[in-house]
Structures are given as structure tokens and as C-alpha cells.
Design a protein around this motif. Sequence first.
Motif, short mmCIF file in Angstrom:
data_model
loop_
_atom_site.label_atom_id
_atom_site.label_comp_id
_atom_site.label_asym_id
_atom_site.label_seq_id
_atom_site.Cartn_x
_atom_site.Cartn_y
_atom_site.Cartn_z
N TRP A 1 0.80 -1.22 0.00
CA TRP A 1 0.00 0.00 0.00
C TRP A 1 0.84 1.28 0.00
O TRP A 1 0.33 2.35 -0.30
N GLN A 2 2.12 1.20 0.33
CA GLN A 2 2.95 2.41 0.41
C GLN A 2 3.05 3.14 -0.91
O GLN A 2 3.16 4.36 -0.94
N SER A 3 3.05 2.42 -2.01
CA SER A 3 3.20 3.08 -3.31
C SER A 3 2.00 3.97 -3.63
O SER A 3 2.10 4.87 -4.47
N GLN A 4 0.87 3.78 -2.95
CA GLN A 4 -0.30 4.62 -3.18
C GLN A 4 -0.02 6.08 -2.84
O GLN A 4 -0.52 6.99 -3.51
N ALA A 5 0.79 6.32 -1.82
CA ALA A 5 1.14 7.70 -1.46
C ALA A 5 1.93 8.36 -2.59
O ALA A 5 1.70 9.53 -2.91
N TYR A 6 2.83 7.61 -3.20
CA TYR A 6 3.60 8.14 -4.32
C TYR A 6 2.72 8.42 -5.53
O TYR A 6 2.88 9.43 -6.22
#
Length: 85
Positions: free
Chosen positions: A43-48
Motif C-alpha cells: 500500500w505504500q506506493s499509493q502515497a507516491y
Amino acid sequence: VQARFMKAMSLSFWPPVFGKQAQAVKQFEILIEQQLNSAPSDWQSQAYLMLGNLHLQMGKPDQAKLTYQQGLAIEVMAASDNVLR
């Protein structure tokens, strides 16, 4: 971390006329900084992705491209970490 993501997401959906984009960018940048201290996850790539979209909306395509590339790198690391488990 999740609360900051929700705050940043909320700010990102305001119409540009209200001037919330800069606040959303700041929240996503803080979130990404916090994420750097934890193991990569899907899910971290969603912020990018969301931050890159905001950069595009604000007329900063070069910054958007860099942000997308960083998010892709996080996604690849998270995927390879999942494969190794």
C-alpha cells in the motif's frame, strides 16, 4: 501513518480553487518520510501515486515523473519482499 494517509487523501480531493493541493502535497511528503522508516508494503506506493497526481495537477510534470519512479521502486521492493517470504 494510516490517519495521515486519510488526511492527505481528503485534502487531495478538494477542488483546486480552495487551495488545498499544497496542504495535500505536504501531508503526502510527511507520510512518505514516515514510510521510509518501515519495511516496504504493497500500500505504500499509493502515497507516491497520489503525490505524483497532485504534481501533475499543479503543472509539475518533472516532479510527478520522479515521484512515480520512486513509487514504482517501492512497489518492486515490496513485491520482491513478498516473494522471498
